[in-house]
Design a protein around this motif. Structure first.
Motif, PDB file in Angstrom:
ATOM      1  N   TYR A   1       0.829  -1.206   0.000  1.00 48.63           N
ATOM      2  CA  TYR A   1       0.000   0.000   0.000  1.00 48.63           C
ATOM      3  C   TYR A   1       0.861   1.252   0.000  1.00 48.63           C
ATOM      4  O   TYR A   1       0.569   2.227  -0.711  1.00 48.63           O
ATOM      5  CB  TYR A   1      -0.917  -0.008   1.223  1.00 48.63           C
ATOM      6  CG  TYR A   1      -1.843   1.177   1.311  1.00 48.63           C
ATOM      7  CD1 TYR A   1      -2.987   1.242   0.521  1.00 48.63           C
ATOM      8  CD2 TYR A   1      -1.567   2.231   2.169  1.00 48.63           C
ATOM      9  CE1 TYR A   1      -3.830   2.337   0.586  1.00 48.63           C
ATOM     10  CE2 TYR A   1      -2.401   3.334   2.242  1.00 48.63           C
ATOM     11  CZ  TYR A   1      -3.536   3.380   1.450  1.00 48.63           C
ATOM     12  OH  TYR A   1      -4.364   4.468   1.519  1.00 48.63           O
ATOM     13  N   SER A   2       1.955   1.239   0.781  1.00 48.29           N
ATOM     14  CA  SER A   2       2.826   2.407   0.863  1.00 48.29           C
ATOM     15  C   SER A   2       3.532   2.696  -0.457  1.00 48.29           C
ATOM     16  O   SER A   2       4.095   3.786  -0.639  1.00 48.29           O
ATOM     17  CB  SER A   2       3.862   2.219   1.972  1.00 48.29           C
ATOM     18  OG  SER A   2       4.833   1.250   1.614  1.00 48.29           O
ATOM     19  N   GLN A   3       3.516   1.730  -1.376  1.00 49.07           N
ATOM     20  CA  GLN A   3       4.102   1.918  -2.705  1.00 49.07           C
ATOM     21  C   GLN A   3       3.043   2.191  -3.776  1.00 49.07           C
ATOM     22  O   GLN A   3       3.321   2.150  -4.971  1.00 49.07           O
ATOM     23  CB  GLN A   3       4.901   0.673  -3.104  1.00 49.07           C
ATOM     24  CG  GLN A   3       5.976   0.282  -2.113  1.00 49.07           C
ATOM     25  CD  GLN A   3       7.009   1.376  -1.918  1.00 49.07           C
ATOM     26  OE1 GLN A   3       7.601   1.854  -2.881  1.00 49.07           O
ATOM     27  NE2 GLN A   3       7.224   1.779  -0.672  1.00 49.07           N
ATOM     28  N   GLY A   4       1.808   2.443  -3.331  1.00 50.16           N
ATOM     29  CA  GLY A   4       0.747   2.723  -4.281  1.00 50.16           C
ATOM     30  C   GLY A   4       0.174   1.492  -4.947  1.00 50.16           C
ATOM     31  O   GLY A   4      -0.445   1.589  -6.011  1.00 50.16           O
ATOM     32  N   ILE A   5       0.363   0.311  -4.334  1.00 49.33           N
ATOM     33  CA  ILE A   5      -0.162  -0.953  -4.872  1.00 49.33           C
ATOM     34  C   ILE A   5      -1.332  -1.395  -4.000  1.00 49.33           C
ATOM     35  O   ILE A   5      -1.201  -1.486  -2.779  1.00 49.33           O
ATOM     36  CB  ILE A   5       0.931  -2.036  -4.881  1.00 49.33           C
ATOM     37  CG1 ILE A   5       2.111  -1.589  -5.749  1.00 49.33           C
ATOM     38  CG2 ILE A   5       0.368  -3.364  -5.378  1.00 49.33           C
ATOM     39  CD1 ILE A   5       3.346  -2.450  -5.602  1.00 49.33           C
ATOM     40  N   ASP A   6      -2.465  -1.648  -4.609  1.00 52.98           N
ATOM     41  CA  ASP A   6      -3.652  -2.052  -3.868  1.00 52.98           C
ATOM     42  C   ASP A   6      -3.409  -3.414  -3.216  1.00 52.98           C
ATOM     43  O   ASP A   6      -3.188  -4.402  -3.912  1.00 52.98           O
ATOM     44  CB  ASP A   6      -4.851  -2.131  -4.812  1.00 52.98           C
ATOM     45  CG  ASP A   6      -6.172  -2.371  -4.080  1.00 52.98           C
ATOM     46  OD1 ASP A   6      -6.154  -2.693  -2.873  1.00 52.98           O
ATOM     47  OD2 ASP A   6      -7.231  -2.229  -4.726  1.00 52.98           O
ATOM     48  N   PRO A   7      -3.463  -3.504  -1.875  1.00 59.00           N
ATOM     49  CA  PRO A   7      -3.234  -4.803  -1.238  1.00 59.00           C
ATOM     50  C   PRO A   7      -4.413  -5.759  -1.358  1.00 59.00           C
ATOM     51  O   PRO A   7      -4.322  -6.913  -0.942  1.00 59.00           O
ATOM     52  CB  PRO A   7      -2.993  -4.425   0.230  1.00 59.00           C
ATOM     53  CG  PRO A   7      -3.770  -3.172   0.422  1.00 59.00           C
ATOM     54  CD  PRO A   7      -3.688  -2.430  -0.893  1.00 59.00           C
ATOM     55  N   MET A   8      -5.539  -5.272  -1.896  1.00 56.35           N
ATOM     56  CA  MET A   8      -6.755  -6.075  -2.047  1.00 56.35           C
ATOM     57  C   MET A   8      -7.295  -6.535  -0.699  1.00 56.35           C
ATOM     58  O   MET A   8      -7.988  -7.554  -0.599  1.00 56.35           O
ATOM     59  CB  MET A   8      -6.501  -7.286  -2.965  1.00 56.35           C
ATOM     60  CG  MET A   8      -5.840  -6.939  -4.291  1.00 56.35           C
ATOM     61  SD  MET A   8      -6.826  -5.802  -5.308  1.00 56.35           S
ATOM     62  CE  MET A   8      -8.100  -6.906  -5.909  1.00 56.35           C
ATOM     63  N   LEU A   9      -6.998  -5.776   0.340  1.00 58.02           N
ATOM     64  CA  LEU A   9      -7.507  -6.019   1.687  1.00 58.02           C
ATOM     65  C   LEU A   9      -7.962  -4.694   2.271  1.00 58.02           C
ATOM     66  O   LEU A   9      -7.400  -3.638   1.945  1.00 58.02           O
ATOM     67  CB  LEU A   9      -6.431  -6.628   2.590  1.00 58.02           C
ATOM     68  CG  LEU A   9      -5.843  -7.978   2.193  1.00 58.02           C
ATOM     69  CD1 LEU A   9      -4.698  -8.354   3.132  1.00 58.02           C
ATOM     70  CD2 LEU A   9      -6.910  -9.059   2.190  1.00 58.02           C
ATOM     71  N   ASP A  10      -8.953  -4.730   3.137  1.00 59.62           N
ATOM     72  CA  ASP A  10      -9.435  -3.522   3.801  1.00 59.62           C
ATOM     73  C   ASP A  10      -8.702  -3.369   5.127  1.00 59.62           C
ATOM     74  O   ASP A  10      -9.031  -4.015   6.121  1.00 59.62           O
ATOM     75  CB  ASP A  10     -10.945  -3.599   4.037  1.00 59.62           C
ATOM     76  CG  ASP A  10     -11.487  -2.335   4.696  1.00 59.62           C
ATOM     77  OD1 ASP A  10     -10.702  -1.391   4.919  1.00 59.62           O
ATOM     78  OD2 ASP A  10     -12.697  -2.286   4.990  1.00 59.62           O
ATOM     79  N   LEU A  11      -7.701  -2.500   5.134  1.00 61.52           N
ATOM     80  CA  LEU A  11      -6.894  -2.258   6.330  1.00 61.52           C
ATOM     81  C   LEU A  11      -7.119  -0.844   6.854  1.00 61.52           C
ATOM     82  O   LEU A  11      -6.234  -0.252   7.479  1.00 61.52           O
ATOM     83  CB  LEU A  11      -5.416  -2.482   6.007  1.00 61.52           C
ATOM     84  CG  LEU A  11      -5.085  -3.853   5.399  1.00 61.52           C
ATOM     85  CD1 LEU A  11      -3.615  -3.942   5.037  1.00 61.52           C
ATOM     86  CD2 LEU A  11      -5.470  -4.975   6.353  1.00 61.52           C
ATOM     87  N   SER A  12      -8.302  -0.308   6.610  1.00 58.78           N
ATOM     88  CA  SER A  12      -8.593   1.083   6.974  1.00 58.78           C
ATOM     89  C   SER A  12      -8.817   1.270   8.469  1.00 58.78           C
ATOM     90  O   SER A  12      -8.918   2.395   8.939  1.00 58.78           O
ATOM     91  CB  SER A  12      -9.818   1.581   6.201  1.00 58.78           C
ATOM     92  OG  SER A  12     -10.954   0.777   6.466  1.00 58.78           O
ATOM     93  N   ASP A  13      -8.898   0.190   9.227  1.00 58.21           N
ATOM     94  CA  ASP A  13      -9.056   0.283  10.675  1.00 58.21           C
ATOM     95  C   ASP A  13      -8.069  -0.668  11.334  1.00 58.21           C
ATOM     96  O   ASP A  13      -8.434  -1.716  11.863  1.00 58.21           O
ATOM     97  CB  ASP A  13     -10.495  -0.056  11.087  1.00 58.21           C
ATOM     98  CG  ASP A  13     -10.720   0.049  12.593  1.00 58.21           C
ATOM     99  OD1 ASP A  13      -9.864   0.639  13.289  1.00 58.21           O
ATOM    100  OD2 ASP A  13     -11.740  -0.477  13.080  1.00 58.21           O
ATOM    101  N   VAL A  14      -6.786  -0.292  11.326  1.00 55.25           N
ATOM    102  CA  VAL A  14      -5.777  -1.210  11.851  1.00 55.25           C
ATOM    103  C   VAL A  14      -5.913  -1.402  13.361  1.00 55.25           C
ATOM    104  O   VAL A  14      -5.596  -2.476  13.880  1.00 55.25           O
ATOM    105  CB  VAL A  14      -4.339  -0.751  11.507  1.00 55.25           C
ATOM    106  CG1 VAL A  14      -4.087  -0.817  10.018  1.00 55.25           C
ATOM    107  CG2 VAL A  14      -4.051   0.627  12.072  1.00 55.25           C
ATOM    108  N   ASP A  15      -6.408  -0.384  14.051  1.00 57.65           N
ATOM    109  CA  ASP A  15      -6.588  -0.557  15.497  1.00 57.65           C
ATOM    110  C   ASP A  15      -7.689  -1.569  15.792  1.00 57.65           C
ATOM    111  O   ASP A  15      -7.592  -2.356  16.737  1.00 57.65           O
ATOM    112  CB  ASP A  15      -6.907   0.781  16.162  1.00 57.65           C
ATOM    113  CG  ASP A  15      -5.690   1.691  16.245  1.00 57.65           C
ATOM    114  OD1 ASP A  15      -4.562   1.159  16.265  1.00 57.65           O
ATOM    115  OD2 ASP A  15      -5.849   2.918  16.274  1.00 57.65           O
ATOM    116  N   GLY A  16      -8.742  -1.545  14.980  1.00 58.69           N
ATOM    117  CA  GLY A  16      -9.791  -2.543  15.145  1.00 58.69           C
ATOM    118  C   GLY A  16      -9.282  -3.941  14.851  1.00 58.69           C
ATOM    119  O   GLY A  16      -9.621  -4.907  15.554  1.00 58.69           O
ATOM    120  N   ILE A  17      -8.468  -4.077  13.797  1.00 59.27           N
ATOM    121  CA  ILE A  17      -7.867  -5.376  13.478  1.00 59.27           C
ATOM    122  C   ILE A  17      -6.981  -5.837  14.631  1.00 59.27           C
ATOM    123  O   ILE A  17      -7.049  -6.983  15.080  1.00 59.27           O
ATOM    124  CB  ILE A  17      -7.064  -5.288  12.170  1.00 59.27           C
ATOM    125  CG1 ILE A  17      -8.002  -5.007  10.992  1.00 59.27           C
ATOM    126  CG2 ILE A  17      -6.253  -6.561  11.935  1.00 59.27           C
ATOM    127  CD1 ILE A  17      -7.279  -4.671   9.703  1.00 59.27           C
TER     128      ILE A  17
END
Length: 585
Positions: free
Chosen positions: A307-323
């Motif tokens: 993700y940090s390289q602009g590549i879609d990880p195909m995972l929803d990591l928008s709430d890392v604290d929840g994960i």
């Protein structure tokens, strides 16, 4: 003054270095045909989570069925489509959990579950029985192929090892034909264990024998998993082995080449990333790097690196604290504060020069976003010390721009817990530490534990009416009553308050006591929204008090409130009043 260009001379240690051999004596080879160093990874691999199998078997206390199900639901929710759910032949508990997912119809049609088994007929039959009824399932079969296991553990030669793999795969196919229905999608995964310790020619021979039986084609893929079960050498050597296998396997178009790195040398992430450059199609690992010894490769970090390289990880990591919260609950393991992307301190700079650079970076970015018409998604992220935008994964900028006191929130939270039985939530710790920072800036010196409690009480805890103390803020809670409205759980709450010294009674309806309480405050113009909530008992016994912590958005502010009462419900109401009073004063 004298100067020197010489370095200090390091002395040999007394450690028994000679009992180990360099990895290059047995584990590397010259492969000039390698191309992976110049390959750029431009898309995410297929992800397989082994949290429920490899990760679970490495826990101090393995997950119970409730925790396993919560972990499974998390994996599905963030978008992982291949999940290794257990080793069902290993125990009745594992078998029952696998069956519970079938019986609860818990697996979406687009998710493939996988189960592990050794190449033993009795285990294989039990394993195939466990996956009956899944819409899509793989059996992952393995046997030991490396010399130390062949010679020391199982006393097998190469021929016997190949025959064991062939017999195992044959038995899987026979049992699948016998047990599984025609409408069930069934696949095969094979692992030569430990691949990285196995002679590469022999690893290839075993895999070819497995494929000879399975006969992969356009509609019949096979997953060949190449595990670095114990990481013994540098990631570039793993990449060489991966590319060599990819180049020499037959049926390559129908083979899903899978990497399974561990982290014994601390380079699991690097090994996975180089394996992706070398041609693997899939990566197996665990969230936050759970697993034996130092862990499996961390799928969250690996995905965020993409993700940090602009590549879609195909995972929803928008709430890392929840994960993180779910993983910590399920595994009962803590996350280090410096863990990449999810640790408490990974976006915090304590250095003044770092803070200054970050602030200037935000200012420069704001100007670029304004010039782009206000669409920040079109402006490349490029800030000092921040590899990614914390907002993207559910973090705020608060910790980034704040300069901590010497004590920091960790020490303050420790004293509040040890001496006063307050278990402050993480964001409340940060808020309270800022109050202490202002106090230390004004007074200097040490803040004793009792003084911490005085500051905390003055800021967060309204005096109860019977205390005889002066009112604290606009509202004081006098009494509350709740009654059920209907079978759907909605309730009416009636509350008696002192509002600027005048007694008033309010009522509200909600889907729970807190929601109804907020609704009651809304009838007099208090627009409040609860963002977070926590509670715990402060003592043991019948007369124990409860502490409640509520994060509330009110009057364009986000503040915490704290309440203490023998009733947890009233403690929560007091916490809401605490936050509202703080906002209004």
């Amino acid at each position: 003054m004298r100067t020197t260009g010489k370095a200090p001379v390091q002395q040999p240690s007394a450690m028994p270095v000679k009992k180990y051999r360099p990895y290059w004596e047995t584990m590397t080879f010259d492969y000039p045909e390698r191309t992976w160093p110049s390959v750029n990874v431009t898309r995410a691999p297929r992800w397989l989570s082994t949290d429920l199998r490899d990760g679970n078997q490495a826990l101090i206390e393995p997950m119970d069925p409730v925790r396993k199900r919560k972990m499974f639901d998390l994996l599905v929710a963030i978008g992982i489509k291949e999940i290794e759910i257990g080793f069902p032949a290993a125990s009745q508990t594992d078998f029952d959990f696998v069956r519970s997912l079938v019986e609860d119809d818990a697996v979406p049609d687009d998710v493939c579950v996988s189960v592990l088994t050794q190449a033993r007929p009795d285990l294989i039959a039990r394993t195939v029985e466990a996956i009956k009824g899944f819409p899509w399932a793989n059996v992952h079969i393995y046997n030991a192929t490396s010399p130390v296991f062949r010679e020391v553990v199982f006393h097998n030669d190469k021929a016997a090892t190949v025959e064991l793999a062939r017999a195992g795969v044959t038995e899987v196919m026979v049992q699948a034909e016998k047990i599984l229905g025609d409408d069930q999608v069934f696949g095969l995964q094979y692992s030569p264990e430990i691949f990285t310790d196995t002679e590469r020619d022999f690893a290839l021979e075993v895999c070819e024998n497995v494929m000879e039986l399975w006969q992969p084609d356009d509609d019949r893929e096979i997953i060949l998993n190449l595990p670095a079960t114990v990481e013994r050498y540098t990631p570039n050597s793993y990449a060489d082995l991966i590319e060599w296998m990819s180049d020499h396997l037959s049926h390559r178009d129908h083979v899903v080449l899978s990497a399974h790195p561990h982290n014994d040398r601390g380079t699991g992430i690097a090994a996975a990333e180089l394996a992706m450059k070398a041609g693997v199609d899939r990566v197996e690992g665990c969230l936050l790097g759970q697993g034996e010894r130092t862990g499996n490769v961390d799928l969250l970090v690996l995905a965020m690196n993409l993700y940090s390289q602009g590549i879609d990880p195909m995972l929803d990591l928008s709430d890392v604290d929840g994960i993180r919260d779910v993983v910590e609950y399920c595994t009962q393991m803590d996350t280090p504060v410096r863990h990449p992307y999810v640790g408490d301190l990974v976006y915090t700079s304590f250095s003044g020069s770092h803070q200054d650079a970050i602030k200037k970076g935000f200012q420069a970015r704001a100007a670029k976003v304004a010039a782009a018409g206000g669409d920040e998604t079109t402006v490349v992220w490029d800030l000092p010390y921040l590899a990614i935008d914390p907002h993207d994964i559910g973090r705020t900028y608060e910790a980034v721009v704040r300069v901590n006191s010497q004590s920091g929130k960790g020490g303050i939270a420790y004293l509040m817990s040890r001496d006063h039985s307050f278990e402050l939530p993480r964001r409340l710790q940060a808020e309270f530490s800022r109050l202490i920072q202002r106090h230390t800036d004004g007074t200097g010196g040490e803040v004793a534990s009792d003084r911490l409690l005085e500051i905390f009480t003055d800021e967060y805890l309204p005096a109860p009416p019977a205390s005889g103390l002066a009112p604290w803020g606009r509202f004081t809670l006098l009494d509350s009553r709740a009654e059920s409205l209907s079978e759907d759980g909605t309730v009416t709450v009636t509350i008696d308050l002192m509002d600027n010294g005048a007694k008033t009674t309010l009522s509200g309806v909600g889907n729970g006591p807190i929601d109804a309480f907020i609704s009651a405050l809304g009838t007099i113009g208090i627009d409040a929204h609860v963002l977070d909530y926590a509670e715990h008992a402060m003592e043991a016994g019948r007369d124990a008090r409860a502490a409640a912590y509520v994060e509330v958005e009110v009057a364009d502010q986000v503040l915490w409130g704290v309440g203490v009462d023998p009733s947890i419900t009233r403690a929560t109401y007091r916490a809401v009043i605490s936050a509202v009073n703080r906002a209004l004063r």
